[in-house]
Design an enzyme around this catalytic site. Structure first.
Site, PDB file in Angstrom:
ATOM      1  N   CYS A   6     149.507 114.593  36.938  1.00  0.00           N
ATOM      2  CA  CYS A   6     148.302 115.133  37.588  1.00  0.00           C
ATOM      3  C   CYS A   6     148.504 115.258  39.090  1.00  0.00           C
ATOM      4  O   CYS A   6     148.029 116.216  39.714  1.00  0.00           O
ATOM      5  CB  CYS A   6     147.095 114.259  37.272  1.00  0.00           C
ATOM      6  SG  CYS A   6     146.554 114.415  35.553  1.00  0.00           S
ATOM      7  N   CYS A  47     147.768 109.876  37.150  1.00  0.00           N
ATOM      8  CA  CYS A  47     149.177 109.808  36.740  1.00  0.00           C
ATOM      9  C   CYS A  47     150.023 110.779  37.574  1.00  0.00           C
ATOM     10  O   CYS A  47     149.500 111.658  38.269  1.00  0.00           O
ATOM     11  CB  CYS A  47     149.309 110.121  35.252  1.00  0.00           C
ATOM     12  SG  CYS A  47     149.240 111.870  34.858  1.00  0.00           S
ATOM     13  N   CYS A  92     145.060 115.013  30.630  1.00  0.00           N
ATOM     14  CA  CYS A  92     144.266 114.128  31.485  1.00  0.00           C
ATOM     15  C   CYS A  92     143.031 114.839  32.037  1.00  0.00           C
ATOM     16  O   CYS A  92     143.008 116.073  32.189  1.00  0.00           O
ATOM     17  CB  CYS A  92     145.097 113.658  32.668  1.00  0.00           C
ATOM     18  SG  CYS A  92     146.494 112.619  32.244  1.00  0.00           S
ATOM     19  N   ASN A 121     139.464 113.455  29.714  1.00  0.00           N
ATOM     20  CA  ASN A 121     140.732 113.472  28.988  1.00  0.00           C
ATOM     21  C   ASN A 121     140.505 113.815  27.521  1.00  0.00           C
ATOM     22  O   ASN A 121     139.475 113.478  26.932  1.00  0.00           O
ATOM     23  CB  ASN A 121     141.508 112.169  29.157  1.00  0.00           C
ATOM     24  CG  ASN A 121     140.712 110.914  28.905  1.00  0.00           C
ATOM     25  OD1 ASN A 121     139.496 110.886  29.063  1.00  0.00           O
ATOM     26  ND2 ASN A 121     141.390 109.860  28.510  1.00  0.00           N
ATOM     27  N   ILE A 122     141.476 114.529  26.968  1.00  0.00           N
ATOM     28  CA  ILE A 122     141.400 115.019  25.584  1.00  0.00           C
ATOM     29  C   ILE A 122     142.711 114.656  24.901  1.00  0.00           C
ATOM     30  O   ILE A 122     143.780 115.173  25.266  1.00  0.00           O
ATOM     31  CB  ILE A 122     141.175 116.543  25.561  1.00  0.00           C
ATOM     32  CG1 ILE A 122     139.903 116.905  26.343  1.00  0.00           C
ATOM     33  CG2 ILE A 122     141.072 117.040  24.111  1.00  0.00           C
ATOM     34  CD1 ILE A 122     139.709 118.400  26.569  1.00  0.00           C
ATOM     35  N   GLU A 123     142.620 113.738  23.939  1.00  0.00           N
ATOM     36  CA  GLU A 123     143.829 113.227  23.284  1.00  0.00           C
ATOM     37  C   GLU A 123     144.132 114.017  22.012  1.00  0.00           C
ATOM     38  O   GLU A 123     143.341 114.855  21.573  1.00  0.00           O
ATOM     39  CB  GLU A 123     143.652 111.732  23.000  1.00  0.00           C
ATOM     40  CG  GLU A 123     143.431 110.966  24.302  1.00  0.00           C
ATOM     41  CD  GLU A 123     143.401 109.458  24.161  1.00  0.00           C
ATOM     42  OE1 GLU A 123     143.234 108.955  23.030  1.00  0.00           O
ATOM     43  OE2 GLU A 123     143.548 108.791  25.205  1.00  0.00           O
ATOM     44  N   GLU A 174     141.896 114.933  35.057  1.00  0.00           N
ATOM     45  CA  GLU A 174     142.099 115.635  36.331  1.00  0.00           C
ATOM     46  C   GLU A 174     142.608 117.052  36.097  1.00  0.00           C
ATOM     47  O   GLU A 174     142.188 118.011  36.737  1.00  0.00           O
ATOM     48  CB  GLU A 174     143.121 114.878  37.204  1.00  0.00           C
ATOM     49  CG  GLU A 174     142.704 113.474  37.586  1.00  0.00           C
ATOM     50  CD  GLU A 174     143.162 112.411  36.604  1.00  0.00           C
ATOM     51  OE1 GLU A 174     143.136 112.663  35.373  1.00  0.00           O
ATOM     52  OE2 GLU A 174     143.527 111.322  37.054  1.00  0.00           O
TER      53      GLU A 174
END
Ligand code: THU
Length: 141
Positions: free
Chosen positions: A96, A93, A62, A51-53, A64
């Site tokens: 995804c 989620c 996310c 995941n990359i915020e 996935e």
């Protein structure tokens, strides 16, 4: 472990290790919640994701979806298995699940924590009634 009608994919240990390692790449400056994913294609390739915020929180992606988009961007759209690893065995989620459904309704999704597999379910089980290409045509289901 909750396995419904789905069988555990072959060589899942490799995917578990790759997904756990992919967590190390997670950029989780806001949640601190690292997620790793490993997606095996029917051609035998594995694509990982984390995941990359973002400071604009809604732009976060996310793990996935990163794995799926890496695969699709390399011309791979037929998927065999997806493993998702978090510290607590968190579940994918809804966004995804919808992205998975586009490509692989029958794909087993293995949800694991750092020690063990928590569940194995197909994408169809995770997202009954997904919006699919034929829904764009207005045909009855
Ligand atoms: N996250 C994922 O990477 N996958 C999911 O399916 C659920 C949530 C991430 C998004 C965010 O960076 C963090 O977990 C907390 O929501």
């Amino acid at each position: 472990m909750n396995t419904t009608t789905v069988v555990m994919p072959n060589n899942v240990d490799d995917l578990l290790a790759l997904a756990a390692a992919a967590r190390n790449g997670a950029y989780v400056a806001y949640s601190g919640f690292a997620v790793g994913a490993a997606l095996r294609t029917r051609s035998g390739k594995v694509f990982t994701g984390c995941n990359i915020e973002n400071a604009s929180y809604g732009l976060t992606v996310c793990a996935e979806r990163v794995a799926i988009w890496k695969a699709v961007s390399e011309g791979e759209t037929e998927f065999e298995a997806l493993v998702v690893v978090t510290s607590i065995g968190g579940s994918p989620c809804g966004a995804c699940r919808q992205v998975m459904a586009e490509f692989a309704l029958d794909m087993p999704v293995v949800i694991a924590d750092l020690e063990k597999v928590r569940s194995v379910s197909t994408v169809a089980e995770l997202l009954p009634g997904a919006f699919l290409p034929y829904d764009l045509l207005g045909a009855p289901r």
